[in-house]
Design an enzyme around this catalytic site. Structure first.
Site, PDB file in Angstrom:
ATOM      1  N   HIS A 193       2.777 -13.335  -9.820  1.00 40.49           N
ATOM      2  CA  HIS A 193       3.492 -12.016  -9.364  1.00 40.49           C
ATOM      3  C   HIS A 193       4.631 -12.291  -8.563  1.00 40.49           C
ATOM      4  O   HIS A 193       4.614 -13.044  -7.606  1.00 40.49           O
ATOM      5  CB  HIS A 193       2.535 -11.162  -8.699  1.00 40.49           C
ATOM      6  CG  HIS A 193       2.638  -9.856  -8.489  1.00 40.49           C
ATOM      7  ND1 HIS A 193       3.649  -9.171  -7.620  1.00 40.49           N
ATOM      8  CD2 HIS A 193       2.236  -8.524  -9.126  1.00 40.49           C
ATOM      9  CE1 HIS A 193       3.680  -7.891  -7.824  1.00 40.49           C
ATOM     10  NE2 HIS A 193       2.726  -7.566  -8.574  1.00 40.49           N
TER      11      HIS A 193
ATOM     12  N   GLY B 141       7.714 -15.915   5.327  1.00 40.24           N
ATOM     13  CA  GLY B 141       8.679 -15.154   4.058  1.00 40.24           C
ATOM     14  C   GLY B 141       9.184 -13.842   4.726  1.00 40.24           C
ATOM     15  O   GLY B 141       9.140 -13.632   6.105  1.00 40.24           O
TER      16      GLY B 141
ATOM     17  N   GLY C 257      13.280  -7.504  12.836  1.00 41.40           N
ATOM     18  CA  GLY C 257      12.918  -9.136  12.993  1.00 41.40           C
ATOM     19  C   GLY C 257      14.003 -10.091  12.921  1.00 41.40           C
ATOM     20  O   GLY C 257      15.262  -9.571  12.928  1.00 41.40           O
TER      21      GLY C 257
END
Lengths: 299, 299
Positions: free
Chosen positions: A82, A171, A162
């Site tokens: 995916h 990630g 972030g």
């Protein structure tokens, strides 16, 4: 009953049971939070969690789960079928009861900021998107984990929250707000995939079809039938019955009929009621006439 | 969520607001009991109350309401268009969630006994009936308040609970257990009442029609249309869509079509879902796929 939000976080771990359970534990035994289900997929190496409840409690549980996932998953070693961009891959907030889309956007922003504070680059998407080009999740995730080391440095792809550079272990994460999806399939009385393909192209938005329908033809080997497999991305504007009736009309040119249909996963009551109203020719029906809806209202 | 029972007591007062409010107060502000609505009718001189909740709490509230009604209503002075036999005329218990019909029969017996202890002759009816001839409420109530002074002395009509002779002030009460009724009307594209009458006769049980359908033709003066007005007394066995499709078939012989339909009052989710499943040709649908149903389950 009070405010209820639905959250469907996707985590990039579908094989290691111990890790999955530790992440999912963040949603367990919390007053005001209901863990509806979670489905790890080994091929995708991914787990989809369905959780619902009081917004404040769901937000806290979601941040706790994100903390667990970023500690336990190492994206530099992740493989799976995916598309994915991070350990906490995507976090959509969906309004259910007494919650507006605007409120879900606020939840997405708050949770996005808190996940960002864990050292994860975060992108807001769909209704929460900060720019039009970040609305579509597929566009945000394009390039996937591997591509983000470069993508994140591009002018247009500075994260909303972030760090401004890639975190190799975690990630990136997409956090957003959206309406509930309805996954709906129509099975046809034929084994000719080209017919399902042709109908799918006619019924879907990009082929000039219904505004909020994504569709593709699928062969069902075990049934010797084909299927038009759909996502209704806005069931309030493009109702299920409209997709059914348009498919019947398109199928008629091949002398093909509908064998049956399938609702996959969760469906909002309103989506089903609207199709019932159409077919039953109901006048002035109010969803609050349903006993169970009243019961829910009174909680 | 736990056990939920629905109770629809009918009280023989629809004009004196003070009395109505005092009776209805018995269902207010009780943890575990939800007063859904109540509708006083001046012509009928009668108030129908919809209340739902935890069986133990609903039973207690029901007995308190019966106590208030028997104190405040004097049946010897009651006049109204609707058939009635007592101040607390009829008390049906209807299963909603995690409650069986057998349990509702037990609730009816307990509440019947407690209302009997207030000095009111009580008859159990429908699923709670102690004899076959007491199953049908219309048979139990036959003769009405005025006739019960004699009827109660008959061999076969000794009350199940309470005194063996008539109480002139309170009259008698029927307490029972039954499945939810669905009141459903089909409006036709014609102003000919004889067509609605003819269709009603064909579709209803006594005319050789559907097992659990009661029907009659009605003229809708303001719309210049006629209506087949129905009660579906067991929606689990005779679904709404079957009544619709049979009426369409019968109407076709007159070249008449269905203009629209109406669901009156409350309807169980399952009744609506079954018709949606039929028309949408849904395969293997589970009512627990509905988000709101899950939400209710998780309460």
């Amino acid at each position: 009953m009070g405010k209820i939000v639905h959250c469907v976080p996707n985590f990039s771990e579908g094989r290691n049971e111990e890790v999955i359970e530790k992440i999912v534990d963040s949603f367990r035994n919390i007053e005001g939070v209901t863990l509806l289900n979670y489905s790890p997929d080994k091929d995708h190496n991914r787990t989809v969690v369905n959780v619902m409840g009081d917004p404040a409690k769901v937000k806290d549980a979601m941040v706790a789960a994100a903390k667990a996932a970023t500690e336990l998953i190492d994206m530099s070693k992740h493989e799976g079928a995916h598309p994915r961009m991070g350990a906490v891959d995507v976090v959509p907030f969906i309004p259910v009861a007494e919650v507006t889309m605007e409120e879900c956007v606020e939840y997405a922003k708050e949770v996005g900021e808190r996940i960002g504070a864990l050292g994860v680059p975060v992108y807001l998407y769909e209704e929460a998107a900060s720019k039009p080009e970040r609305k579509n999740l597929a566009d945000v995730r394009k390039g996937q984990y591997e591509g983000f080391f470069e993508k994140i440095t591009q002018e247009g792809w500075k994260p909303d929250f972030g760090p401004g550079e890639m975190n190799a272990k975690t990630g990136c994460t997409a956090v957003g707000a959206r309406i509930a999806l309805v996954a709906f399939n129509v099975n046809l009385n034929t084994d000719k995939l080209e017919i399902a393909d042709a109908i799918a192209k006619k019924v879907r938005f990009i082929g000039g079809g219904l505004r909020f329908v994504k569709a593709m033809g699928v062969m069902l080997e075990d049934r010797n039938q084909v299927q038009v497999s759909m996502n209704l991305v806005n069931y309030k504007k493009t109702s299920i019955y409209r997709a059914i009736e348009l498919i019947k009309a398109e199928a008629a040119r091949y002398g093909v009929t509908v064998y049956g249909t399938e609702l996959v996963g969760m469906v909002p009551l309103e989506a089903l009621v609207e199709s019932a109203e159409y077919y039953m020719q109901l006048e002035d029906f109010d969803v609050n006439q349903i006993i169970e809806k009243q019961l829910l209202n009174s909680k």
